[in-house]
Design an enzyme around this catalytic site. Structure first.
Site, PDB file in Angstrom:
ATOM      1  N   LYS B 198     -20.862 -42.004  12.082  1.00 39.31           N
ATOM      2  CA  LYS B 198     -20.769 -40.677  12.705  1.00 39.31           C
ATOM      3  C   LYS B 198     -19.408 -40.075  12.384  1.00 39.31           C
ATOM      4  CE  LYS B 198     -19.294 -38.997  16.516  1.00 39.31           C
ATOM      5  NZ  LYS B 198     -18.774 -37.713  15.996  1.00 39.31           N
ATOM      6  N   GLY B 251      -9.865 -43.133  16.840  1.00 36.96           N
ATOM      7  CA  GLY B 251      -9.713 -41.862  17.524  1.00 36.96           C
ATOM      8  C   GLY B 251      -8.691 -41.989  18.630  1.00 36.96           C
ATOM      9  N   SER B 252      -8.816 -41.138  19.633  1.00 38.59           N
ATOM     10  CA  SER B 252      -7.799 -41.128  20.684  1.00 38.59           C
ATOM     11  C   SER B 252      -7.987 -42.289  21.645  1.00 38.59           C
ATOM     12  CB  SER B 252      -7.865 -39.810  21.445  1.00 38.59           C
ATOM     13  OG  SER B 252      -9.037 -39.785  22.234  1.00 38.59           O
ATOM     14  N   THR B 253      -6.903 -42.657  22.299  1.00 36.80           N
ATOM     15  CA  THR B 253      -6.964 -43.715  23.297  1.00 36.80           C
ATOM     16  C   THR B 253      -7.880 -43.318  24.452  1.00 36.80           C
ATOM     17  OG1 THR B 253      -4.780 -44.551  22.709  1.00 36.80           O
ATOM     18  CG2 THR B 253      -5.548 -45.012  24.939  1.00 36.80           C
ATOM     19  N   GLU B 254      -7.852 -42.045  24.793  1.00 42.42           N
ATOM     20  CA  GLU B 254      -8.696 -41.537  25.881  1.00 42.42           C
ATOM     21  C   GLU B 254     -10.182 -41.810  25.598  1.00 42.42           C
ATOM     22  OE1 GLU B 254      -8.254 -37.347  26.097  1.00 42.42           O
ATOM     23  OE2 GLU B 254      -9.716 -37.110  27.720  1.00 42.42           O
ATOM     24  N   ILE B 255     -10.628 -41.430  24.406  1.00 45.28           N
ATOM     25  CA  ILE B 255     -12.035 -41.645  24.050  1.00 45.28           C
ATOM     26  C   ILE B 255     -12.311 -43.142  23.877  1.00 45.28           C
ATOM     27  CG2 ILE B 255     -13.868 -41.111  22.389  1.00 45.28           C
ATOM     28  CD1 ILE B 255     -12.936 -38.694  23.964  1.00 45.28           C
ATOM     29  N   GLY B 256     -11.333 -43.850  23.348  1.00 41.10           N
ATOM     30  CA  GLY B 256     -11.490 -45.296  23.179  1.00 41.10           C
ATOM     31  C   GLY B 256     -11.790 -45.981  24.507  1.00 41.10           C
ATOM     32  N   GLU B 273      -9.205 -48.348  16.938  1.00 46.86           N
ATOM     33  CA  GLU B 273      -7.915 -47.967  16.349  1.00 46.86           C
ATOM     34  C   GLU B 273      -7.573 -46.636  16.985  1.00 46.86           C
ATOM     35  OE1 GLU B 273      -5.349 -46.320  14.786  1.00 46.86           O
ATOM     36  OE2 GLU B 273      -6.341 -46.109  12.841  1.00 46.86           O
ATOM     37  N   GLU B 404       1.226 -38.745  22.939  1.00 46.97           N
ATOM     38  CA  GLU B 404       0.919 -38.513  21.529  1.00 46.97           C
ATOM     39  C   GLU B 404       0.633 -37.030  21.325  1.00 46.97           C
ATOM     40  OE1 GLU B 404      -2.777 -40.147  19.912  1.00 46.97           O
ATOM     41  OE2 GLU B 404      -1.655 -40.684  18.113  1.00 46.97           O
TER      42      GLU B 404
END
Lengths: 319, 498, 287
Positions: B198, B251-256, B273, B404
């Site tokens: 995706k 992607g971002s830590t938030e989405i991770g 990552e 970030e």
């Protein structure tokens, strides 16, 4: 755009340093990382210079050229022909400017002076035991004084690499300072011979030493080695000159020489110059290219840009 | 761009400043389609969702194409296609034959490199010199490198019998669209997994070109499937699909964190990552001119939209002034503008959302009392742009030193001793990368030992190589991509099936 | 009336030295016969001076080849496979002439072997080098480096796969090679040289000599500027002499494992490190 200040021979700042500073100057010279320097030079070398800016650069490249002959076989006839080429690089195209200077051995200075009188093209002579710089010091200094007396406008001398590489910085500095004094009133270019220095740290240190001793220009190479000017070594020297100018207020010119045969190379050096020292250095007062066969390649490129056709060497004079 | 650059033309006095004429890379090499359909089971098919979304050029805001959005049913189709391809073709194909498919992809990327580079720049906004010299060659190199592993996996795990996991869900970010596809696909395929990819919603186009390459390389249908869509829907469905054995997300830590919660308890293998706030540490004995280049590269490469960007600069106090002077002077020479111009150093911000986020954080820096410096460079009128930005007078507590930014914004702090540098550098929840600049080798290694970061660069920054593992400590994620270590997340080493 | 029959053009089988195709300086050649006794060609019969030239070419090329990035070497070796694939009909015909039972399989395996070893260029360090956790504040690591110029005495049978199985691992790490081809069946080696010449392998990295093994091997084994010899094709009775000669400059000697060349055991990263030196580096750690 302010007028670029001309470099006054041996101008302000020269007396700020003495031989006793030499070791300190070398020691505190900022370190150079070879990989990073080469990457930066390569990335600048990839700048894409097109159309008007290319024509501008090619025109400048001619105006910055020290048209050079430094052969044991040089004769008056050869120098007369080269001087004609220096004044009118393309006899059928008056829009092509003259080169900055001719560069030759002392013996031929009077010939060149006679040919170039009133043309604005300057006469530069190598001196001081070119290319090794390892003859007796008094003979080397006498050679410098003699070419100045003959009327040469510029003198290209060599750094004593033997002293410099042996760590005898004060002595190397003193020799340069003596040459500076012998070359009173004319532009002094100090050749570092980067191909013999072995590292960019050394190139940067030698640059600082030569500038502090009063060089008006620092020059990459004699042209007598297989390794002449390279983009990274020239960049290294330009960075040294930039910092020296910031610290002392004294601008020092850059001359690249040795193996520059193609227009593309000349333009790459101009890019380095522009991005490192800025527009004030984009003038024959502060930048030179020592070359012989480069000139015709530049002429061919100019015609290519103008006509859109790649050119052949049969259409450009060989002198 | 040409208008911007041509401040002054060739003057009669021949003394004018040199202006580079514009040197745009031609767009003709790219054949844009009006519409891009899902790539599922080896074919390009219309989405069951019936939905398409627009993808734009962030440098001009022009619409480039309509792109199919994968709905839940599409996700299911793609995962099933991947599962079937795994069971029937790919899992049991000898490694040396899988290798040859990957070599074909690598070669095709090399052959069509310019097309990929131009398309990447158009869709992402990054300078063409970066897509041309970094993204595309590295993507090809990744396929080449992992092709070589496909038939040597037993050597990477002595004493084990590594087996592939099955279907890998791969969710990639918008900052290095093609390169991240390569980082994900190459090791997954080399180890015998199949993939459902995706790509990021704002930058799907090179993933489709890669799909075309994969089709032309005659990979068995279903081995790679490409299904764009919003992360919150398509990404979520994909991650939750029961036939997905492994998820790789960048992607971002938030989405991770959201992603990790959503698959908690399922036993799916996961590599993440995520974000970063890297320290770039300059000691007084550093090669300063190269350090300046490293700092510039560290934060302005790809407009600073890099998870491992060197966004916190720590300078030893004794050289602070000289470093700052040099840095400002260098910033003034950066060429910001048309990403397709071969001389552009800093391109467009990828999206309006991202531009707003950067703007907001920079505003907070000013409000919190930091001192801002931006070069006086002209910006194009259309598109998303942000000037290269330096902040001084920054303290550790400022948001610009902690969060970030993912933009061309550098916060500069100082330190006195190596211990202090270590302490401040590690004082963050992130731990992706770090930079150290000093001539002293023993100090490099001493610092490297102490950095809580997955990658430590010494006297360089933002270097990547397929043979070199990459990934984070702490909230920068876990798992490694690249190198021998990049194989492990895609393999069952203990026979447990996970 | 039918058109006259076209007369085929025959190839001259020459040596391959420094990227060029000279005849033997000796002006000699020898008959190459097929397994059923047909005259296939006259192959150059290399002299000790040709061998000397080949070693010199290999030495000159070695720093440049080792200095390339492993990635670059990998791509170049992969390209050899690409080009062999394009000339496989020729290789198959030559193997058939040499009496190979299944020429197609032999060519398949030879090409795949190049691909397999190409992939090792940027992996051998990771698998067989590493860091050493010494009990002191030092960073310590060991890396394989090429040993230098490697002589390869190719096995007389398996004229293609046998040769590739020896040559590929030798040059993966950055060694350059002087090959003495199979004496009875040199033609696949000559064709391989032609493939190498048109691939991106720099001139001098691989040099191929055809000729009499017994005549050339002592000169190779005694050459003071050869760092290692792969003795797979050296006749057993010559080995004592080869070993004694190798002692003069401590040449490394290496022999292929005694396994079916088609088997997976015939390829191994240890075939690469057999022709490598392990280098260990210490560096202090301290602020």
């Amino acid at each position: 755009m302010s007028q670029t200040a001309e470099i006054q021979p041996g101008g302000v700042g020269t007396q700020a340093f003495g031989p006793r500073d030499a070791a300190r100057l070398v020691a505190r010279t900022t370190a150079v990382d070879a990989v990073g320097l080469e990457e930066r030079a390569a990335s600048l070398g990839k700048r894409s210079i097109k159309r008007e800016s290319k024509l501008w650069a090619l025109d400048l490249a001619i105006r910055c050229t020290d048209l050079t002959t430094l052969e044991g076989a040089d004769t008056a006839g050869k120098v007369v022909a080269m001087c004609a080429k220096a004044v009118r690089p393309n006899p059928i195209d008056p829009s092509i400017p003259s080169v900055a200077a001719v560069c030759l051995y002392p013996e031929l200075v009077p010939v060149a002076l006679g040919q170039l009188k009133g043309t604005g093209v300057r006469v530069a002579s190598v001196a001081g035991g070119f290319p090794s710089g390892l003859g007796p010091l008094d003979a080397r200094l006498r050679e410098v004084r003699e070419v100045v007396e003959m009327g040469a406008h510029e003198v290209d001398i060599v750094l004593n690499r033997s002293l410099f590489l042996a760590g005898r910085y004060a002595q190397a500095f003193e020799e340069l300072r003596a040459a500076r004094e012998a070359a009173e009133g004319v532009h002094l270019k100090v050749i570092l011979e980067v191909g013999e220095l072995g590292s960019y740290d050394r190139v940067r240190q030698a640059s600082v030493l030569a500038m502090a001793a009063g060089a008006d220009f620092i020059k990459t190479s004699t042209g007598k080695l297989s390794t002449g000017a390279t983009l990274p070594s020239a960049l290294c020297m330009m960075e040294a000159a930039r910092d020296f100018s910031r610290e002392t207020g004294r601008p020092v010119g850059i001359k690249v020489a040795g193996g520059i045969r193609r227009s593309k190379q000349a333009v790459q050096y101009l890019v380095l110059l522009y991005e490192t020292l800025g527009p004030e250095w984009m003038t024959p007062e502060r930048f030179r290219i020592g070359a012989s066969s480069l000139l015709n390649d530049v002429l061919m490129q100019i015609d290519k840009e103008r006509t859109g056709r790649y050119q052949g060497p049969d259409y450009f004079t060989i002198d | 761009m040409s208008e911007i650059e041509r401040r002054e033309d060739r003057t009669p006095g021949r003394r004018g400043p040199w202006a580079y004429s514009s040197a745009p890379e031609g767009r003709e090499i790219v054949r844009l389609q009006d519409r891009y359909d899902l790539f599922v089971g080896g074919r390009f098919i219309e989405p069951k969702s019936g939905r398409y979304f627009e993808t734009i050029n962030p440098a001009t805001e022009e619409t480039l194409a309509q792109v199919a959005e994968a709905g839940e049913e599409d996700v299911d189709l793609a995962v099933r296609a991947a599962r079937e391809a795994w069971e029937e073709r790919w899992r049991d194909l000898p490694g040396k034959e899988r290798a040859k498919y990957l070599y074909r992809i690598a070669r095709a990327l090399q052959e069509r490199s310019r097309e990929f580079a131009v398309l990447e720049t158009m869709n992402n906004g990054k300078p063409i010199k970066e897509s041309r010299d970094v993204d595309v060659p590295l993507a090809a190199a990744h396929f080449f490198y992992y092709a070589g592993w496909a038939d040597k996996i037993e050597y990477a795990f002595p004493g084990r019998t590594p087996r592939p996991l099955g279907v890998a869900a791969q969710i990639t970010p918008w900052n290095f669209p093609l390169l991240m596809c390569a980082w994900k696909l190459a090791p997954a395929l080399a180890t015998g997994n199949t993939a459902v990819l995706k790509p990021a919603s704002t930058t799907p186009l090179t993933a489709f070109l890669l799909a075309e390459v994969i089709e032309q390389a005659e990979l068995p249908p279903g081995v790679v499937n490409v299904i764009p869509g919003p992360g919150g829907r398509t990404g979520e469905w994909l991650a939750r699909h029961p036939d997905v054995a492994k998820i790789a997300f960048t992607g971002s830590t938030e989405i991770g964190k959201i992603l990790r919660r959503s698959v908690a308890g399922t036993g799916k293998r996961l590599t993440l990552e995520l974000g970063g706030k890297a320290a770039n540490i300059v000691f007084e004995d550093a090669p300063l001119d190269q350090a300046i280049e490293g700092i510039v590269n560290g934060i302005f490469f790809n407009q600073g939209e890099v998870c491992c960007a060197g966004s916190r600069l720590f300078v030893q106090e004794s050289v602070f002034e000289v470093v700052l002077d040099k840095l400002k002077a260098r910033l003034d020479t950066l060429r910001v503008g048309d990403p397709l111009d071969k001389n552009t150093d800093v391109g467009a911000i990828n999206s309006r959302d991202q531009l707003e986020k950067i703007t907001e954080l920079v505003q907070s820096g000013i409000e919190e009392g930091a001192e801002i410096y931006q070069p006086d460079c002209p910006l194009p009128e259309r598109g998303f742009w942000f000037r290269p930005t330096l902040f001084t007078n920054v303290s550790q507590s400022h948001r610009i030193a902690r969060e970030e930014i993912f933009g061309p914004v550098l916060s500069i702090l100082t330190f006195r001793t190596p211990e202090e540098a270590v302490e401040k550098a590690n004082n963050t929840p992130y731990g992706l990368s770090a930079g150290i600049w000093t001539e002293k080798g023993s100090r490099i290694l001493w610092m490297a030992e102490r950095m809580k970061a997955g990658v430590v660069w010494a006297n360089t920054f933002n270097r990547f190589d397929p043979s070199s593992p990459f990934g984070g400590y702490k909230e920068s994620g876990f798992g490694r991509e690249g190198g021998r270590h990049g194989l492990e997340p895609y393999l069952d080493l203990d026979g447990s099936g996970r | 009336m039918s058109a006259p029959e076209r007369v085929p053009v025959k190839r001259t089988a020459k040596l391959f030295i420094g990227g060029e195709f000279p005849r033997s300086e000796s002006g000699r050649a020898y008959e190459v016969l097929s397994h059923d006794g047909r005259l296939l060609a006259w192959a150059a019969r290399a002299s000790r001076k040709d061998l000397r030239d080949a070693v010199r070419a290999a030495r000159d090329a070695q720093p440049g080849w080792a200095g390339r990035t492993p990635y670059n070497r990998g791509q170049i070796l992969y390209r050899v496979a690409e080009l062999m694939e394009g000339r496989r009909a020729q290789f198959e015909a030559e193997l058939a002439d040499a009496g190979a039972p299944d020429p197609r399989r032999g060519v398949d395996a030879a090409i795949d072997r190049w691909v397999w070893y190409a992939g090792w260029c940027d992996k051998v360090h990771q698998v067989l080098g590493g860091t050493n956790p010494v009990a002191a504040p030092y960073f310590n690591f060991t890396i394989p480096e090429p040993t230098g110029v490697v002589g390869i005495v190719a096995p007389p049978d398996q004229a293609l796969l046998g040769l590739v199985s020896r040559l590929a691992p030798a040059i993966v790490s950055g060694n350059t090679a002087v090959v003495i081809a199979s004496e009875p069946s040199p033609l696949p080696a000559v064709s391989l040289a032609e493939v190498l010449a048109t691939s991106d392998v720099p001139g001098g990295v691989v040099n191929v000599l055809t000729g009499f093994t017994r005549e050339l091997v002592p000169w190779l084994a005694g050459h003071m500027d050869v760092n290692a010899v792969d003795v797979t094709g050296v006749p057993d009775d010559l080995m004592p002499e080869v070993e004694a000669l190798a002692a003069e400059n401590m040449k490394r000697l290496h022999r292929a494992p005694d396994v079916d060349p088609f088997s997976p055991q015939a390829q191994s990263p240890y075939e690469i490190t057999a022709l490598c030196e392990m280098k260990t580096v210490w560096h202090p750690i301290g602020a």
